[in-house]
Design a protein around this motif. Structure first.
Motif, PDB file in Angstrom:
ATOM      1  N   ILE A  80       0.751  -1.149   0.017  1.00  0.00           N
ATOM      2  CA  ILE A  80      -0.124   0.039  -0.054  1.00  0.00           C
ATOM      3  C   ILE A  80       0.985   1.132  -0.058  1.00  0.00           C
ATOM      4  N   PHE A  81       1.979   1.405   0.728  1.00  0.00           N
ATOM      5  CA  PHE A  81       2.868   2.489   1.034  1.00  0.00           C
ATOM      6  C   PHE A  81       3.336   2.724  -0.517  1.00  0.00           C
ATOM      7  N   ILE A  82       3.980   1.731  -1.244  1.00  0.00           N
ATOM      8  CA  ILE A  82       4.345   1.691  -2.691  1.00  0.00           C
ATOM      9  C   ILE A  82       3.266   2.457  -3.510  1.00  0.00           C
ATOM     10  N   PHE A  83       2.140   1.834  -3.342  1.00  0.00           N
ATOM     11  CA  PHE A  83       1.105   2.443  -4.213  1.00  0.00           C
ATOM     12  C   PHE A  83       0.572   3.879  -3.686  1.00  0.00           C
ATOM     13  N   LEU A  84       0.634   4.266  -2.586  1.00  0.00           N
ATOM     14  CA  LEU A  84       0.573   5.431  -2.227  1.00  0.00           C
ATOM     15  C   LEU A  84       1.528   6.530  -2.615  1.00  0.00           C
ATOM     16  N   ILE A  85       2.829   6.039  -2.876  1.00  0.00           N
ATOM     17  CA  ILE A  85       3.876   6.849  -3.526  1.00  0.00           C
ATOM     18  C   ILE A  85       3.638   7.410  -5.000  1.00  0.00           C
ATOM     19  N   ILE A  86       3.143   6.242  -5.894  1.00  0.00           N
ATOM     20  CA  ILE A  86       2.736   6.367  -6.819  1.00  0.00           C
ATOM     21  C   ILE A  86       1.575   7.335  -7.187  1.00  0.00           C
ATOM     22  N   HIS A  87       0.638   7.144  -6.255  1.00  0.00           N
ATOM     23  CA  HIS A  87      -0.791   7.984  -6.438  1.00  0.00           C
ATOM     24  C   HIS A  87      -0.347   9.398  -5.964  1.00  0.00           C
ATOM     25  N   LEU A  88       0.456   9.631  -5.087  1.00  0.00           N
ATOM     26  CA  LEU A  88       0.648  11.083  -4.546  1.00  0.00           C
ATOM     27  C   LEU A  88       1.667  11.666  -5.687  1.00  0.00           C
ATOM     28  N   ALA A  89       2.424  11.032  -6.440  1.00  0.00           N
ATOM     29  CA  ALA A  89       3.267  11.489  -7.428  1.00  0.00           C
ATOM     30  C   ALA A  89       2.445  11.841  -8.547  1.00  0.00           C
ATOM     31  N   ASN A  90       1.178  11.212  -9.169  1.00  0.00           N
ATOM     32  CA  ASN A  90       0.426  11.464  -9.930  1.00  0.00           C
ATOM     33  C   ASN A  90      -0.868  12.561  -9.931  1.00  0.00           C
ATOM     34  N   PHE A  91      -1.123  12.517  -8.795  1.00  0.00           N
ATOM     35  CA  PHE A  91      -2.266  13.289  -8.237  1.00  0.00           C
ATOM     36  C   PHE A  91      -1.805  14.715  -7.362  1.00  0.00           C
ATOM     37  N   PHE A  92      -1.594  14.156  -6.261  1.00  0.00           N
ATOM     38  CA  PHE A  92      -1.180  15.305  -5.114  1.00  0.00           C
ATOM     39  C   PHE A  92      -0.033  16.055  -5.499  1.00  0.00           C
ATOM     40  N   TRP A  93       0.919  15.806  -5.814  1.00  0.00           N
ATOM     41  CA  TRP A  93       2.285  16.424  -6.147  1.00  0.00           C
ATOM     42  C   TRP A  93       1.913  17.568  -7.492  1.00  0.00           C
TER      43      TRP A  93
END
Length: 223
Positions: A113-126
């Motif tokens: 989940i942590f790995i997915f979270l990093i990808i998710h944050l990079a694509n949307f939040f960041w």
């Protein structure tokens, strides 16, 4: 106070409190994200803009980040420590006699989940926070077109949809154990309450896992 948090129950208490805090956030986050399925994006854009510009959210946001980081680091610390001190890893068994795949593999699920979270944050939040995102105007209100960013990614990259669904499923599995285990640590561990909490935990996990999965599937199949 320090001795309490160094104890076994103190460590579980920290994990439970931070975990419950994150579970509330997930429910709010899913509620906002489900607005992606409503209309042409205006409702979602307005909701996302409100969440990003609301003063209260700006205060909660760093607390949320700290909660995520602390929960992950502390879980990693406890897992490594438990593996060194005993042959049975973190959450291998449960005090009510139940042993599920999720409870045996909480750290593996959490790491995924942590790995997915990093990808998710990079694509949307960041991108929304620090990148260049096109804006859109509704009446006199101008805001980032978050809907275009999210929908564009889901429509254009099927593999990201698959990754997102897998992440949502793993998140649901992680929550199916973590939800009731957190309340158990806080004292709701009677036979009657524990059985009820297990049911609520599965319902909550299904809602979160299914809810986050529906979004990419919707854009992949219907947009």
């Amino acid at each position: 106070m320090i001795e309490m948090f160094n104890s076994s129950i103190g460590k579980k208490l920290v994990m439970s409190i931070t975990g419950l805090f994150l579970m509330v956030f997930l429910l709010v986050h899913l509620t906002v994200n489900m607005l992606l399925l409503v209309g042409d994006g205006e409702v979602f854009n307005r909701a996302a803009h409100f969440m990003a510009s609301n003063p209260a959210i700006k205060v909660i946001e760093p607390l949320l980040a700290i909660g995520f980081v602390f929960h992950i680091i502390y879980a990693t610390f406890l897992t490594i420590k438990n593996q060194r001190t005993r042959p049975i890893g973190y959450s291998k068994t449960t005090s009510n006699g139940l042993s599920t795949w999720s409870s045996k593999n909480m750290f593996i699920l959490g790491t995924t989940i942590f790995i997915f979270l990093i990808i998710h944050l990079a694509n949307f939040f960041w991108k929304l926070k620090f990148g260049t995102v096109e804006t859109i105007t509704y009446g006199s209100d101008t805001m980032p077109n978050a809907y275009a960013l999210v929908s564009g990614l889901f429509i254009s990259y099927w593999w990201y949809d698959l990754l997102y669904v897998i992440g949502a499923i793993f998140l649901g599995l992680h929550l199916s154990h973590g939800f009731w285990a957190a309340f158990q640590t806080l004292g709701w561990n009677g036979t009657k309450w524990l059985k009820r909490l297990e049911v609520v935990a599965y319902v909550y996990a299904i809602i979160i896992g299914t809810g986050f999965s529906i979004i990419p599937i919707y854009f992949l199949l219907f947009k």
